[in-house]
Write a protein that holds these residues in place. Structure first.
Motif, PDB file in Angstrom:
ATOM      1  N   CYS A  14       0.034  -3.424  -2.058  1.00  0.00           N
ATOM      2  CA  CYS A  14       0.323  -4.631  -1.266  1.00  0.00           C
ATOM      3  C   CYS A  14       1.795  -5.040  -1.393  1.00  0.00           C
ATOM      4  N   GLY A  17       3.627  -2.895   0.863  1.00  0.00           N
ATOM      5  CA  GLY A  17       3.402  -3.374   2.227  1.00  0.00           C
ATOM      6  C   GLY A  17       4.336  -4.524   2.584  1.00  0.00           C
ATOM      7  N   THR A 126      -5.227  -2.808   5.939  1.00  0.00           N
ATOM      8  CA  THR A 126      -4.723  -2.689   4.570  1.00  0.00           C
ATOM      9  C   THR A 126      -5.743  -2.002   3.671  1.00  0.00           C
TER      10      THR A 126
END
Length: 140
Positions: A14, A17, A126
């Motif tokens: 994450c 990301g 995701t």
């Protein structure tokens, strides 16, 4: 212990990301505002930079892979396309219902059904992309 390690791996994924989003937006900004390039070229350049950034950080930091780079890059791009298609299907499916036309007044802002569908689609992307990369792209 294994669950904790996998949770940390997902957290790192994450973080990458978030970095990808920044790289993408910065490249788009530089191409558009400083280089005055065509908007679509700017967009493509930004997303390409974000995808390359994502591959490199996921390969070296998140999944610590030592596999063949060209094979993993091909799998990575295929996973991106597959997970993007799933995300797009979620967004299209939700916005094609009455939910998609609904607006939610939150006081400081209004959130549309499309906005919520986009957020949900992003969450689906995701999770799907993490699983794909864990099991396919960077498998051990």
């Amino acid at each position: 212990m294994k669950k904790r390690a996998e949770a940390w791996r997902f957290a790192k994924y994450c973080i990458v990301g978030g970095m990808n989003t920044l790289v993408t937006l910065c490249v788009i900004y530089v191409c558009k505002s400083l280089l005055e390039m065509n908007l679509y070229v700017c967009n493509a350049a930004g997303y390409t930079a974000g995808l390359v950034n994502s591959f490199l950080w996921n390969r070296t930091w998140v999944f610590r892979s030592r596999g063949r780079r060209s094979t993993e890059a091909t799998r990575f791009v295929c996973g991106f396309a597959l997970c993007y298609a799933v995300q797009l299907a979620v967004v299209a499916g939700l916005t094609s219902t009455p939910f998609g036309a609904t607006e939610y007044d939150l006081g400081v802002m209004t959130l549309t059904g499309y906005g919520i569908a986009t957020l949900l689609g992003n969450a689906v992307y995701t999770v799907c992309n993490f699983i794909y990369n864990r099991l396919v792209t960077f498998r051990r």
